[in-house]
Design a protein around this motif. Structure first.
Motif, PDB file in Angstrom:
ATOM      1  N   VAL A 193       0.852  -1.199   0.000  1.00 25.82           N
ATOM      2  CA  VAL A 193       0.000   0.000   0.000  1.00 25.82           C
ATOM      3  C   VAL A 193       0.884   1.245   0.000  1.00 25.82           C
ATOM      4  CG1 VAL A 193      -1.634   1.357   1.375  1.00 25.82           C
ATOM      5  CG2 VAL A 193      -1.997  -1.107   1.074  1.00 25.82           C
ATOM      6  N   LEU A 194       1.902   1.243   0.842  1.00 26.78           N
ATOM      7  CA  LEU A 194       2.824   2.376   0.912  1.00 26.78           C
ATOM      8  C   LEU A 194       3.566   2.570  -0.416  1.00 26.78           C
ATOM      9  CD1 LEU A 194       3.967   4.584   2.744  1.00 26.78           C
ATOM     10  CD2 LEU A 194       5.675   2.939   3.531  1.00 26.78           C
ATOM     11  N   VAL A 195       3.979   1.472  -1.038  1.00 30.81           N
ATOM     12  CA  VAL A 195       4.642   1.554  -2.344  1.00 30.81           C
ATOM     13  C   VAL A 195       3.701   2.202  -3.356  1.00 30.81           C
ATOM     14  CG1 VAL A 195       5.514   0.199  -4.296  1.00 30.81           C
ATOM     15  CG2 VAL A 195       6.277  -0.335  -1.978  1.00 30.81           C
ATOM     16  N   LYS A 196       2.468   1.741  -3.405  1.00 34.04           N
ATOM     17  CA  LYS A 196       1.504   2.302  -4.361  1.00 34.04           C
ATOM     18  C   LYS A 196       1.299   3.796  -4.145  1.00 34.04           C
ATOM     19  CE  LYS A 196      -2.394   0.146  -4.960  1.00 34.04           C
ATOM     20  NZ  LYS A 196      -3.583  -0.701  -4.794  1.00 34.04           N
ATOM     21  N   GLU A 197       1.241   4.205  -2.890  1.00 35.53           N
ATOM     22  CA  GLU A 197       1.006   5.616  -2.575  1.00 35.53           C
ATOM     23  C   GLU A 197       2.224   6.491  -2.873  1.00 35.53           C
ATOM     24  OE1 GLU A 197      -0.091   5.453   1.539  1.00 35.53           O
ATOM     25  OE2 GLU A 197      -2.144   4.789   1.096  1.00 35.53           O
ATOM     26  N   SER A 198       3.402   5.940  -2.688  1.00 34.49           N
ATOM     27  CA  SER A 198       4.628   6.742  -2.770  1.00 34.49           C
ATOM     28  C   SER A 198       5.356   6.665  -4.098  1.00 34.49           C
ATOM     29  CB  SER A 198       5.589   6.305  -1.653  1.00 34.49           C
ATOM     30  OG  SER A 198       4.965   6.360  -0.409  1.00 34.49           O
ATOM     31  N   LEU A 199       5.222   5.565  -4.782  1.00 36.14           N
ATOM     32  CA  LEU A 199       6.054   5.328  -5.958  1.00 36.14           C
ATOM     33  C   LEU A 199       5.778   6.295  -7.101  1.00 36.14           C
ATOM     34  CD1 LEU A 199       8.329   3.391  -6.640  1.00 36.14           C
ATOM     35  CD2 LEU A 199       6.664   1.911  -7.734  1.00 36.14           C
ATOM     36  N   VAL A 200       4.569   6.818  -7.165  1.00 36.66           N
ATOM     37  CA  VAL A 200       4.242   7.763  -8.244  1.00 36.66           C
ATOM     38  C   VAL A 200       5.108   9.008  -8.178  1.00 36.66           C
ATOM     39  CG1 VAL A 200       1.899   6.928  -8.606  1.00 36.66           C
ATOM     40  CG2 VAL A 200       2.324   8.711  -6.917  1.00 36.66           C
ATOM     41  N   ASP A 201       5.720   9.264  -7.026  1.00 35.34           N
ATOM     42  CA  ASP A 201       6.600  10.425  -6.868  1.00 35.34           C
ATOM     43  C   ASP A 201       8.075  10.061  -6.939  1.00 35.34           C
ATOM     44  OD1 ASP A 201       4.463  12.218  -6.518  1.00 35.34           O
ATOM     45  OD2 ASP A 201       4.293  11.665  -4.404  1.00 35.34           O
ATOM     46  N   TRP A 202       8.399   8.892  -7.522  1.00 29.60           N
ATOM     47  CA  TRP A 202       9.809   8.488  -7.618  1.00 29.60           C
ATOM     48  C   TRP A 202      10.563   9.559  -8.409  1.00 29.60           C
ATOM     49  CZ3 TRP A 202      12.234   4.580  -5.139  1.00 29.60           C
ATOM     50  CH2 TRP A 202      13.532   4.276  -5.542  1.00 29.60           C
ATOM     51  N   PRO A 203      11.633  10.094  -7.851  1.00 33.04           N
ATOM     52  CA  PRO A 203      12.340  11.209  -8.506  1.00 33.04           C
ATOM     53  C   PRO A 203      13.040  10.804  -9.802  1.00 33.04           C
ATOM     54  CG  PRO A 203      12.965  10.980  -6.197  1.00 33.04           C
ATOM     55  CD  PRO A 203      12.181   9.765  -6.556  1.00 33.04           C
ATOM     56  N   ILE A 204      13.219  11.785 -10.648  1.00 32.24           N
ATOM     57  CA  ILE A 204      13.989  11.600 -11.877  1.00 32.24           C
ATOM     58  C   ILE A 204      15.371  12.195 -11.621  1.00 32.24           C
ATOM     59  CG2 ILE A 204      14.224  12.220 -14.317  1.00 32.24           C
ATOM     60  CD1 ILE A 204      11.157  12.512 -14.385  1.00 32.24           C
ATOM     61  N   LEU A 205      16.399  11.344 -11.631  1.00 30.05           N
ATOM     62  CA  LEU A 205      17.767  11.840 -11.484  1.00 30.05           C
ATOM     63  C   LEU A 205      18.440  11.960 -12.841  1.00 30.05           C
ATOM     64  CD1 LEU A 205      19.037   9.989  -8.292  1.00 30.05           C
ATOM     65  CD2 LEU A 205      18.302  12.357  -8.524  1.00 30.05           C
ATOM     66  N   SER A 206      18.367  10.924 -13.639  1.00 26.88           N
ATOM     67  CA  SER A 206      18.967  10.992 -14.974  1.00 26.88           C
ATOM     68  C   SER A 206      18.079  10.316 -16.014  1.00 26.88           C
ATOM     69  CB  SER A 206      20.373  10.400 -14.979  1.00 26.88           C
ATOM     70  OG  SER A 206      20.370   9.101 -14.445  1.00 26.88           O
ATOM     71  N   LYS A 207      17.413   9.222 -15.637  1.00 24.61           N
ATOM     72  CA  LYS A 207      16.542   8.512 -16.568  1.00 24.61           C
ATOM     73  C   LYS A 207      15.105   8.583 -16.074  1.00 24.61           C
ATOM     74  CE  LYS A 207      19.935   5.111 -18.113  1.00 24.61           C
ATOM     75  NZ  LYS A 207      20.257   3.696 -18.185  1.00 24.61           N
ATOM     76  N   ASP A 208      14.181   8.666 -17.004  1.00 25.18           N
ATOM     77  CA  ASP A 208      12.765   8.690 -16.643  1.00 25.18           C
ATOM     78  C   ASP A 208      12.368   7.321 -16.081  1.00 25.18           C
ATOM     79  OD1 ASP A 208      10.033   8.897 -16.438  1.00 25.18           O
ATOM     80  OD2 ASP A 208       9.690   9.384 -18.537  1.00 25.18           O
ATOM     81  N   PRO A 209      11.902   7.271 -14.835  1.00 29.24           N
ATOM     82  CA  PRO A 209      11.573   5.993 -14.203  1.00 29.24           C
ATOM     83  C   PRO A 209      10.152   5.502 -14.475  1.00 29.24           C
ATOM     84  CG  PRO A 209      11.329   7.737 -12.614  1.00 29.24           C
ATOM     85  CD  PRO A 209      11.812   8.389 -13.896  1.00 29.24           C
ATOM     86  N   SER A 210       9.375   6.223 -15.268  1.00 29.80           N
ATOM     87  CA  SER A 210       7.938   5.937 -15.367  1.00 29.80           C
ATOM     88  C   SER A 210       7.623   4.529 -15.866  1.00 29.80           C
ATOM     89  CB  SER A 210       7.228   6.989 -16.223  1.00 29.80           C
ATOM     90  OG  SER A 210       7.745   7.005 -17.529  1.00 29.80           O
ATOM     91  N   VAL A 211       8.395   3.993 -16.789  1.00 27.93           N
ATOM     92  CA  VAL A 211       8.126   2.634 -17.282  1.00 27.93           C
ATOM     93  C   VAL A 211       8.311   1.626 -16.151  1.00 27.93           C
ATOM     94  CG1 VAL A 211       8.924   0.818 -18.854  1.00 27.93           C
ATOM     95  CG2 VAL A 211       8.696   3.162 -19.679  1.00 27.93           C
ATOM     96  N   HIS A 212       9.389   1.760 -15.392  1.00 27.67           N
ATOM     97  CA  HIS A 212       9.653   0.840 -14.280  1.00 27.67           C
ATOM     98  C   HIS A 212       8.594   1.000 -13.180  1.00 27.67           C
ATOM     99  CE1 HIS A 212      13.240   0.435 -16.519  1.00 27.67           C
ATOM    100  NE2 HIS A 212      13.942   1.378 -15.925  1.00 27.67           N
ATOM    101  N   VAL A 213       8.239   2.244 -12.885  1.00 29.97           N
ATOM    102  CA  VAL A 213       7.219   2.520 -11.874  1.00 29.97           C
ATOM    103  C   VAL A 213       5.894   1.885 -12.292  1.00 29.97           C
ATOM    104  CG1 VAL A 213       5.815   4.363 -10.852  1.00 29.97           C
ATOM    105  CG2 VAL A 213       8.319   4.596 -10.943  1.00 29.97           C
ATOM    106  N   ASN A 214       5.516   2.052 -13.550  1.00 32.88           N
ATOM    107  CA  ASN A 214       4.254   1.475 -14.037  1.00 32.88           C
ATOM    108  C   ASN A 214       4.281  -0.048 -13.994  1.00 32.88           C
ATOM    109  OD1 ASN A 214       3.071   3.975 -14.436  1.00 32.88           O
ATOM    110  ND2 ASN A 214       3.775   4.123 -16.553  1.00 32.88           N
TER     111      ASN A 214
END
Length: 194
Positions: free
Chosen positions: A32-53
């Motif tokens: 539950v915490l992962v689902k709530e928090s992961l959408v805000d995973w920061p971008i440092l150099s590569k876009d994380p959206s594919v991995h997050v999804n």
């Protein structure tokens, strides 16, 4: 707070998340915490959206039961682990636990005031414990130059000889997108700091 301070804090939080994901059994509360928090995973150099999804889709499709089974299959057993999480397995000629790399890591931790304590009677060179160590250095009172030096040494000397292999094995052998996605996020973060 400077942007440099912010970079250390954000990266430390990311390494702490990853350490927890790969070291602690996935509970329903954690998911539950992962689902709530992961959408805000920061971008440092590569876009994380594919991995997050991938991770979020796995939580929905696989649920806590299958993700928990995957964790056990990958790192605990029963039977042969799919991925051995300790560095000495990869660096020791005889593939033994508590090999020379374990003692070099332990000595390095002592010299740099890193208190890395495994939860059970296991070697301290579990890859997730390296992530906890990196986070601790990033949040330490050391100046930026010393932090950079220690982080670089941890990655180049103690982690790279085997750590990338562990992350690649997780990516290949995980049966859930949860662990595949987190392995890819970890690879990106390690690469960013390398």
């Amino acid at each position: 707070m400077t942007s440099e301070d912010n970079k250390w804090i954000i990266s430390a939080a990311m390494f702490n998340w990853l350490a927890d994901i790969f070291y602690q059994i996935p509970t329903a509360e954690k998911l539950v915490l992962v689902k709530e928090s992961l959408v805000d995973w920061p971008i440092l150099s590569k876009d994380p959206s594919v991995h997050v999804n991938t991770i979020l889709a796995s939580i929905e499709a696989d649920g806590q039961g299958e993700i928990n089974q995957d964790f056990h299959r990958l790192f605990i057993g029963p039977g042969k682990k799919e991925v051995y999480p300790w560095g000495s397995i990869y660096t020791d000629e005889e593939k033994l636990l508590f090999g020379p790399s374990t003692f070099l890591w332990k000595e390095f931790c002592f010299e740099n005031n890193l208190d890395i304590q495994p939860e059970s009677n296991e070697p301290t060179d579990h890859f997730a414990l390296f992530f906890y160590g990196l986070a601790a250095i990033m949040l330490s009172e050391y100046d930026d130059e010393k932090k950079s030096f220690i982080v670089s040494k941890i990655l180049k000397v103690h982690f790279h000889p085997w750590g990338k292999t562990v992350l690649e094995l997780i990516e290949q052998k995980a049966q859930t997108g949860y662990f595949k996605g987190f392995a890819l996020l970890a690879k990106d973060l390690v690469e960013h700091w390398s």
